[in-house]
Write an enzyme that holds these catalytic residues in place. Sequence first.
Site, mmCIF file in Angstrom:
data_model
loop_
_atom_site.group_PDB
_atom_site.id
_atom_site.type_symbol
_atom_site.label_atom_id
_atom_site.label_comp_id
_atom_site.label_asym_id
_atom_site.label_seq_id
_atom_site.Cartn_x
_atom_site.Cartn_y
_atom_site.Cartn_z
ATOM 1 N N HIS A 202 29.602 -35.888 -64.685
ATOM 2 C CA HIS A 202 29.682 -37.039 -65.594
ATOM 3 C C HIS A 202 30.021 -36.656 -67.030
ATOM 4 O O HIS A 202 30.213 -37.525 -67.881
ATOM 5 C CB HIS A 202 28.410 -37.894 -65.529
ATOM 6 C CG HIS A 202 27.214 -37.341 -66.220
ATOM 7 N ND1 HIS A 202 26.800 -37.802 -67.448
ATOM 8 C CD2 HIS A 202 26.333 -36.380 -65.871
ATOM 9 C CE1 HIS A 202 25.702 -37.146 -67.812
ATOM 10 N NE2 HIS A 202 25.404 -36.281 -66.860
ATOM 11 N N THR A 238 21.921 -34.716 -47.088
ATOM 12 C CA THR A 238 23.275 -35.140 -46.711
ATOM 13 C C THR A 238 24.185 -35.140 -47.936
ATOM 14 O O THR A 238 23.838 -35.708 -48.975
ATOM 15 C CB THR A 238 23.222 -36.554 -46.087
ATOM 16 O OG1 THR A 238 22.348 -36.487 -44.963
ATOM 17 C CG2 THR A 238 24.595 -37.034 -45.658
ATOM 18 N N CYS A 330 19.397 -36.355 -73.593
ATOM 19 C CA CYS A 330 18.124 -36.311 -72.882
ATOM 20 C C CYS A 330 16.950 -36.394 -73.834
ATOM 21 O O CYS A 330 15.842 -36.660 -73.422
ATOM 22 C CB CYS A 330 18.062 -35.036 -72.048
ATOM 23 S SG CYS A 330 19.590 -34.765 -71.168
#
Length: 386
Positions: A202, A238, A330
């Site tokens: 991102h 997965t 963050c």
Amino acid sequence: MRRVYLDHAATTPVSPGALGAMTPYFSGVFGNASSVHRYGQEARAALDGSRSRIARLLGVPAGELVFTSGGTESDNHALRGVAYESRKRGRDHIITSVAEHHAVLDTCDLLESDGFRVTRLPVDGSGMVSAGDVRKALTPRTALVTLMHANNEVGTLNPTGEIAGIAREAGIPFHSDAVQSFCKIPLDAGGGEPDLLSISAHKCYGPKGIGALRVRRGMTLEKFLHGGGQERGMRAGTENVPLVVGFAEAAESLQREMDGEAARQRALRSQMIGRLAGGLPGVIVNGHPTLTLPGILNISFDSRVISIDGEALLFNLDLAGIAASSGSACTSGSVAPSHVLTARGRDLPTASASLRFSFGTSTTAEDLEYVADELIKIVTRIGKPA
Ligand SMILES: Cc1ncc(COP(=O)(O)O)c(C=O)c1O
């Protein structure tokens, strides 16, 4: 009202190319890449193809890439994986710096509380670690050196090529967080390359929630997630095929434009510095003058010249349609001044009066003119001469 997004170091929009590439894999080609039937094999082909594309950008074999949920997981995986594996062989010392991202700093704190010894190297006035300090800090018990390539707050580049060479000579693994620099500037600064490298989609016009960790062949890391045998047994779960496909597409197209875009952003950065320094009192440009990411401009207002509140600056910029940041994404939302700025010697009021502008591929000279004009108006309105 005009809107200008100058927070690309926090995140970038998904590029139309990446979005288009991902879309079929949400519902058309939706198989589980571990399934043996055709649905699974189609997903597997997309997964393997994307892994090869990203590996090629890094110049490493495809088998050395492990997909993760992003930069944070890659950093956690590298540090914990190497640390716990090395402790079995009596190595329990980690070398890092005070200016790392919290994904590294907080993982080091965790390891320290679990009995590891952590050396946090200082940074110079530009936010850079000295390769000589790394060499001096090495001990026979050092398990890992972890130092970022480009700092996410001030943009300064560490001499990671040289540090990789030092670590290699000493036979110690070297991890580098390249989340901010991947596809923006070349990663190989001479000397050598890190054994472990964190990247995240991102930050380069790919989707959120996907990243990768390069793990040099032959290295053993303790498992990060337990469960299925995906990602060669290193990261169970997965695989997220659509996001992986979007990551590969976004990274490849950004890397194709890398040199031209870096030069363009470097020029924009210089113009912006000129306008701000010319129009505002007490502006200090944080970071290194040349060894820096082209797209990050971090400034502080010198508290000895002008008193101004960083949060109020951000708020007023937002009212003018401008998105910037006061520190790393963050830690934004917290009022604490940036650990990177205080570590490199800024006093608290100056560190608190800081702004990070981070440019992207859509940023124009007109955008920056608007931002500079608005910032000058805001500072004139809310700043108080010291
Ligand atoms: C240098 C650096 N490392 C790690 C991260 C975390 O990456 P992610 O958001 O993909 O978990 C960031 C994000 O801000 C970053 O800038």
